[in-house]
Structure formats: C-alpha cells, structure tokens
Design an enzyme around this catalytic site. Structure first.
Site, short mmCIF file in Angstrom:
data_model
loop_
_atom_site.label_atom_id
_atom_site.label_comp_id
_atom_site.label_asym_id
_atom_site.label_seq_id
_atom_site.Cartn_x
_atom_site.Cartn_y
_atom_site.Cartn_z
N HIS A 1 0.86 -1.18 0.00
CA HIS A 1 0.00 0.00 0.00
C HIS A 1 0.90 1.24 0.00
O HIS A 1 2.04 1.19 0.47
CB HIS A 1 -0.89 0.02 1.24
CG HIS A 1 -1.95 -1.03 1.24
ND1 HIS A 1 -3.03 -0.99 2.09
CD2 HIS A 1 -2.12 -2.15 0.48
CE1 HIS A 1 -3.80 -2.03 1.88
NE2 HIS A 1 -3.28 -2.75 0.91
N GLU B 1 1.08 3.89 1.81
CA GLU B 1 1.63 4.29 3.10
C GLU B 1 2.80 3.40 3.53
O GLU B 1 3.83 3.89 4.02
CB GLU B 1 0.55 4.25 4.19
CG GLU B 1 -0.63 5.16 3.93
CD GLU B 1 -1.79 4.49 3.20
OE1 GLU B 1 -2.93 4.95 3.37
OE2 GLU B 1 -1.56 3.50 2.45
N CYS C 1 -5.96 2.01 6.05
CA CYS C 1 -6.59 0.76 6.48
C CYS C 1 -5.94 0.30 7.79
O CYS C 1 -5.00 0.93 8.29
CB CYS C 1 -6.40 -0.31 5.40
SG CYS C 1 -4.69 -0.87 5.21
N CYS D 1 -2.09 -0.30 7.46
CA CYS D 1 -1.31 0.93 7.34
C CYS D 1 -1.35 1.75 8.64
O CYS D 1 -0.34 2.33 9.04
CB CYS D 1 -1.80 1.74 6.16
SG CYS D 1 -1.47 0.91 4.58
#
Length: 160
Positions: A62, A64, A92, A95
């Site tokens: 992801h 991040e 999420c 993260c």
C-alpha cells in the site's frame, strides 16, 4: 521565531497532499488503486509512493507502507517520530498499524474510507489507548480532490 499560523499550516498540509495526489495519479496510470502517500520530516519530503500491490504482486505494498519503508531506509531509522505522513485516503488497519510501529508523529489524510478506514471510520487504531503509541491525526485536507480521484477510478472500472 513566531509560531506558524493555522492558515500557514493548512497551506503546508495542502502542498504535501498535492504530492500524495500526484503519486496516486501515478499509481492509477499503472492500473493500481489511486492512493498516494508521502513522508515529510521538517521541510523535506523524504519519501513518496503510490499503491504498488499489483505492480509488486505484494498485498502489503500500500502507498503508506511503501512510503514508510522508503523513509526509514533513507534516514536510517525505522522510528519516524518526527515525520508527518500524508495519505490521500484514510489508512486501512494494516497501514494504521504501520504508523503506530513507525511511531509517526502526525498523519494527515484526505478522504475517509467508509469500507476499510481504520483511523476514524473503524477501529480508531491511531488513537487507541491499548497500543503503545498514538498518532496525531488531521483529516479532510483536499478531501474533495482525494475522493473524486477514487470515485473516478472505480466508475471507470465498473464502466459507468
């Protein structure tokens, strides 16, 4: 030195969120979900990334996570306590947990994620008293632009 005004702080947050949006658009060009993130320490952007899950065939890639990894390598420390992390979408659970593990000082995000957001929408991971660190959070910076990018991506995916 005089404290920075609220207006000046918001302009700074918008500046860096535009960098995260640029990374999100780059991710979209690679057929990734258009989420971008950048890590800023002081006045320097030390990392910027868009989602790379498909590109890297990695479910943890992801935006991040990729940006946190790059920032930690660049400064030579996995603790990013002086960092501000900008994300176009509410992080999420994975993260948000990474932000806790990195000891990030501040998270600034654009639009909420009604389905998987784990900072405010669900779980409140960044402010949980059950964890050993809390991340200060500012939400809603360039929210419309961040939301519209995601909505456009999924509209095109559905052929609407």
């Amino acid at each position: 030195m005089l404290p920075e005004s609220a207006d000046a702080r918001m302009k700074t947050h918008e500046r860096w969120m535009r960098e995260a949006l640029r990374a999100a658009r780059d991710a979209q060009a690679r057929d990734e979900v258009p989420i971008g993130a950048c890590v800023v320490i002081g006045e320097e952007m030390v990392a910027v990334a868009g989602n790379r899950t498909r590109t890297d065939c990695d479910p943890t890639a992801h935006a991040e996570i990729v940006a946190l990894r790059d920032a930690a390598k660049k400064i030579g420390n996995y603790r990013l306590s002086e960092a501000t992390v900008y994300s176009t979408i509410e992080p999420c659970a994975m993260c948000a947990g990474a932000l806790i593990q990195a000891r990030a000082g501040l998270l600034v995000y654009g639009a909420p994620d009604e389905r998987a957001g784990a900072v405010h929408t669900h779980f409140q991971i960044c402010s949980s008293d059950q964890l050993n660190h809390r991340v200060e959070v500012i939400k809603g910076v360039l929210e419309s632009a961040c939301r519209e990018l995601m909505q456009e991506f999924f509209r095109l995916r559905r052929g609407v």
